[in-house]
Design a protein around this motif. Sequence first.
Motif, PDB file in Angstrom:
ATOM      1  N   GLU A  99      36.109  28.880  50.395  1.00 45.75           N
ATOM      2  CA  GLU A  99      35.947  28.285  49.069  1.00 45.75           C
ATOM      3  C   GLU A  99      34.678  28.804  48.386  1.00 45.75           C
ATOM      4  O   GLU A  99      34.672  29.076  47.183  1.00 45.75           O
ATOM      5  CB  GLU A  99      35.892  26.765  49.179  1.00 45.75           C
ATOM      6  CG  GLU A  99      35.856  26.052  47.835  1.00 45.75           C
ATOM      7  CD  GLU A  99      35.901  24.553  47.985  1.00 45.75           C
ATOM      8  OE1 GLU A  99      35.481  23.869  47.035  1.00 45.75           O
ATOM      9  OE2 GLU A  99      36.348  24.064  49.040  1.00 45.75           O
ATOM     10  N   GLN A 100      33.604  28.967  49.168  1.00 48.65           N
ATOM     11  CA  GLN A 100      32.372  29.516  48.606  1.00 48.65           C
ATOM     12  C   GLN A 100      32.572  30.963  48.162  1.00 48.65           C
ATOM     13  O   GLN A 100      32.100  31.376  47.098  1.00 48.65           O
ATOM     14  CB  GLN A 100      31.245  29.448  49.641  1.00 48.65           C
ATOM     15  CG  GLN A 100      30.719  28.054  49.889  1.00 48.65           C
ATOM     16  CD  GLN A 100      29.671  28.052  50.990  1.00 48.65           C
ATOM     17  OE1 GLN A 100      29.914  28.493  52.130  1.00 48.65           O
ATOM     18  NE2 GLN A 100      28.491  27.555  50.675  1.00 48.65           N
ATOM     19  N   LEU A 101      33.265  31.737  48.986  1.00 50.23           N
ATOM     20  CA  LEU A 101      33.528  33.130  48.631  1.00 50.23           C
ATOM     21  C   LEU A 101      34.355  33.211  47.351  1.00 50.23           C
ATOM     22  O   LEU A 101      34.050  34.000  46.443  1.00 50.23           O
ATOM     23  CB  LEU A 101      34.266  33.838  49.771  1.00 50.23           C
ATOM     24  CG  LEU A 101      33.494  34.030  51.079  1.00 50.23           C
ATOM     25  CD1 LEU A 101      34.402  34.646  52.137  1.00 50.23           C
ATOM     26  CD2 LEU A 101      32.277  34.916  50.866  1.00 50.23           C
ATOM     27  N   ALA A 102      35.404  32.390  47.275  1.00 49.19           N
ATOM     28  CA  ALA A 102      36.244  32.390  46.083  1.00 49.19           C
ATOM     29  C   ALA A 102      35.443  31.972  44.858  1.00 49.19           C
ATOM     30  O   ALA A 102      35.624  32.525  43.758  1.00 49.19           O
ATOM     31  CB  ALA A 102      37.440  31.463  46.283  1.00 49.19           C
ATOM     32  N   GLY A 103      34.539  30.998  45.035  1.00 50.66           N
ATOM     33  CA  GLY A 103      33.714  30.561  43.921  1.00 50.66           C
ATOM     34  C   GLY A 103      32.824  31.665  43.396  1.00 50.66           C
ATOM     35  O   GLY A 103      32.694  31.853  42.170  1.00 50.66           O
ATOM     36  N   ARG A 104      32.220  32.412  44.290  1.00 54.82           N
ATOM     37  CA  ARG A 104      31.361  33.515  43.850  1.00 54.82           C
ATOM     38  C   ARG A 104      32.168  34.595  43.145  1.00 54.82           C
ATOM     39  O   ARG A 104      31.701  35.201  42.179  1.00 54.82           O
ATOM     40  CB  ARG A 104      30.615  34.096  45.056  1.00 54.82           C
ATOM     41  CG  ARG A 104      29.657  33.099  45.697  1.00 54.82           C
ATOM     42  CD  ARG A 104      28.827  33.710  46.799  1.00 54.82           C
ATOM     43  NE  ARG A 104      27.880  34.691  46.271  1.00 54.82           N
ATOM     44  CZ  ARG A 104      26.844  35.163  46.947  1.00 54.82           C
ATOM     45  NH1 ARG A 104      26.624  34.732  48.183  1.00 54.82           N
ATOM     46  NH2 ARG A 104      26.040  36.059  46.433  1.00 54.82           N
ATOM     47  N   MET A 105      33.377  34.843  43.631  1.00 53.16           N
ATOM     48  CA  MET A 105      34.217  35.835  42.971  1.00 53.16           C
ATOM     49  C   MET A 105      34.684  35.338  41.600  1.00 53.16           C
ATOM     50  O   MET A 105      34.801  36.121  40.651  1.00 53.16           O
ATOM     51  CB  MET A 105      35.411  36.183  43.865  1.00 53.16           C
ATOM     52  CG  MET A 105      35.019  36.850  45.173  1.00 53.16           C
ATOM     53  SD  MET A 105      36.429  37.267  46.233  1.00 53.16           S
ATOM     54  CE  MET A 105      37.002  38.771  45.433  1.00 53.16           C
ATOM     55  N   LEU A 106      34.934  34.045  41.474  1.00 52.23           N
ATOM     56  CA  LEU A 106      35.308  33.488  40.178  1.00 52.23           C
ATOM     57  C   LEU A 106      34.177  33.624  39.176  1.00 52.23           C
ATOM     58  O   LEU A 106      34.390  33.993  38.016  1.00 52.23           O
ATOM     59  CB  LEU A 106      35.685  32.005  40.332  1.00 52.23           C
ATOM     60  CG  LEU A 106      37.080  31.688  40.837  1.00 52.23           C
ATOM     61  CD1 LEU A 106      37.202  30.215  41.179  1.00 52.23           C
ATOM     62  CD2 LEU A 106      38.137  32.088  39.800  1.00 52.23           C
ATOM     63  N   VAL A 107      32.952  33.342  39.618  1.00 54.34           N
ATOM     64  CA  VAL A 107      31.799  33.475  38.729  1.00 54.34           C
ATOM     65  C   VAL A 107      31.622  34.921  38.302  1.00 54.34           C
ATOM     66  O   VAL A 107      31.410  35.217  37.121  1.00 54.34           O
ATOM     67  CB  VAL A 107      30.524  32.956  39.423  1.00 54.34           C
ATOM     68  CG1 VAL A 107      29.283  33.302  38.602  1.00 54.34           C
ATOM     69  CG2 VAL A 107      30.609  31.455  39.626  1.00 54.34           C
ATOM     70  N   GLY A 108      31.732  35.828  39.263  1.00 56.84           N
ATOM     71  CA  GLY A 108      31.574  37.245  38.932  1.00 56.84           C
ATOM     72  C   GLY A 108      32.658  37.758  38.011  1.00 56.84           C
ATOM     73  O   GLY A 108      32.408  38.565  37.117  1.00 56.84           O
ATOM     74  N   GLY A 109      33.896  37.278  38.214  1.00 50.92           N
ATOM     75  CA  GLY A 109      35.001  37.760  37.399  1.00 50.92           C
ATOM     76  C   GLY A 109      35.063  37.145  36.024  1.00 50.92           C
ATOM     77  O   GLY A 109      35.618  37.745  35.092  1.00 50.92           O
ATOM     78  N   SER A 110      34.500  35.955  35.853  1.00 50.44           N
ATOM     79  CA  SER A 110      34.598  35.255  34.568  1.00 50.44           C
ATOM     80  C   SER A 110      33.363  35.395  33.702  1.00 50.44           C
ATOM     81  O   SER A 110      33.426  35.234  32.480  1.00 50.44           O
ATOM     82  CB  SER A 110      34.862  33.766  34.812  1.00 50.44           C
ATOM     83  OG  SER A 110      33.741  33.166  35.465  1.00 50.44           O
ATOM     84  N   GLY A 111      32.223  35.664  34.338  1.00 54.66           N
ATOM     85  CA  GLY A 111      30.981  35.712  33.582  1.00 54.66           C
ATOM     86  C   GLY A 111      30.388  34.342  33.317  1.00 54.66           C
ATOM     87  O   GLY A 111      29.383  34.221  32.621  1.00 54.66           O
ATOM     88  N   VAL A 112      30.955  33.290  33.865  1.00 57.56           N
ATOM     89  CA  VAL A 112      30.427  31.936  33.703  1.00 57.56           C
ATOM     90  C   VAL A 112      29.110  31.813  34.466  1.00 57.56           C
ATOM     91  O   VAL A 112      28.931  32.411  35.527  1.00 57.56           O
ATOM     92  CB  VAL A 112      31.458  30.903  34.213  1.00 57.56           C
ATOM     93  CG1 VAL A 112      30.856  29.504  34.277  1.00 57.56           C
ATOM     94  CG2 VAL A 112      32.686  30.904  33.330  1.00 57.56           C
ATOM     95  N   ASP A 113      28.189  31.053  33.920  1.00 54.60           N
ATOM     96  CA  ASP A 113      26.891  30.868  34.560  1.00 54.60           C
ATOM     97  C   ASP A 113      27.056  30.276  35.960  1.00 54.60           C
ATOM     98  O   ASP A 113      27.769  29.276  36.149  1.00 54.60           O
ATOM     99  CB  ASP A 113      26.018  29.942  33.708  1.00 54.60           C
ATOM    100  CG  ASP A 113      24.658  29.704  34.331  1.00 54.60           C
ATOM    101  OD1 ASP A 113      23.824  30.620  34.305  1.00 54.60           O
ATOM    102  OD2 ASP A 113      24.455  28.596  34.877  1.00 54.60           O
ATOM    103  N   ALA A 114      26.386  30.891  36.933  1.00 55.37           N
ATOM    104  CA  ALA A 114      26.532  30.449  38.322  1.00 55.37           C
ATOM    105  C   ALA A 114      25.999  29.043  38.527  1.00 55.37           C
ATOM    106  O   ALA A 114      26.576  28.253  39.273  1.00 55.37           O
ATOM    107  CB  ALA A 114      25.820  31.430  39.257  1.00 55.37           C
TER     108      ALA A 114
END
Length: 473
Positions: free
Chosen positions: A253-268
């Motif tokens: 879940e943490q890995l997916a979250g980091r990939m979502l942030v990187g792919g969307s540009g949303v503030d971490a």
Amino acid sequence: MKQCENTMTCNRPDGLTLPESPELETAVLGALILEPEYLPDVAEIVEIPAFSSAKNGKIYGAMLSMLAEGVTIDPYMLTQRCKTVEGIGNPAAYVAELTQAVGSGANVIDHARQLAELESLRRFVMLGSELTARAGAGTASPEEVGGWIARQVEEITARVVHADDITPLSDAVRAALDDLERRQKAVQSGRCAGIPTGLQRLDALTGGWRGGQLVVLGGRPAMGKSAVMLHFTRAAADAGVPVCVFSLEMSDEQLAGRMLVGGSGVDAGAFRTGNVKAAEWGKLEQAGADLSAMPVYLNDRANLSMNSIRSQCKAMHRRGRCGMVIIDYLQLADPAMRNPNTTREREIAADSRAAKQLAKELDVPVILLSQLSRKVEDRADKTPQLSDLRESGAIEQDADMVVLIDRPAVYGVETIETKKFGDIKSKDAGVLLIAKNREGATGRIYFRHNESLTRITDYDGPDAEPDQAPGPF
């Protein structure tokens, strides 16, 4: 064990049916007695336990002893030697019986291979029985039983010699030229020759990841190993390569979250605290759809051993779902050697070797993350070195490529000295040091990253050339 006539199996009192062939054993022994010049070759294929008959095994052992001593092997000399061995009975009559059963030794090598394969099958049957006993006892965990069975199976299969294990140089040369042609076409079409790394200058220096490679990605904590790992994962998946990621540190879940942030540009920070604006949900949903379509498979079990990783990768590979393997990270893997007398260095060396064997066996690149020792921080120059690989020199030895991550800003250094660009600001910049490259050049690759290290890019355009040292070729 009961001798079986004209059959390939033999029933034991414990109910096991073992593959055996008395006729094959007779053919091998008789041929070796008539033409002992084949014995050195057969000795490389067949060991004494391959003979299910104790008498046959003793005669074969006597022949091996004579070979080692340089004693001439013929029916008379063998008979004399066997008179000193218990359990053979009348050696003269039995040796004569063996030689009369064959005409020549022309097929003895093929027969020896068949005999070795029968021994492997016998061991598999007995292994199944022992596995039942171990698992049924309930005293070992599934992980321990799985690791034990994986080691036993590998030991058995490694002993079988096949005719195609030896490759003529002509075949190897042809394969190398075919691979060169494939890589040339890829370059001419603007594609990476191997699996893309996601950094064009790294692709230019290495040619991308290749099957059979063990790539060690090393760094101190907080240097961004996991971030770079996820970048490599996405680049390979974007190219259609299925990636198996074993995360021993972070949850899936943490890995997916980091990939979502990187792919969307949303503030971490906003993603982490849940303070996401309504407008940003659309970006996250789109990034989630893109990621869900990628052939990436995650395993976040914390106590995985290299044997378990190997077994899962083989299963995924058979299903066409393992074109690259990433392990985060080496020092967290469950030790392959459960020996209280062994050292940590030997455990790490065994796991490093297992990772290299996995790469060769499946012909896929394996990217193995590794911690660096604290020696980096004790030096005035914090630039990581090969000798900083933690707990075992075997890691450097096994690796085809070693990539070390350096982010000088972490240590308060404000500028990075480069040959190509002069002094550059270290904020939001880092260096990948190619410290070892068995098939090419070493050098320094500069990259940019955002504050949260969820997005990594080339330092500048693809035309920039990396600082590099000559490779081995």
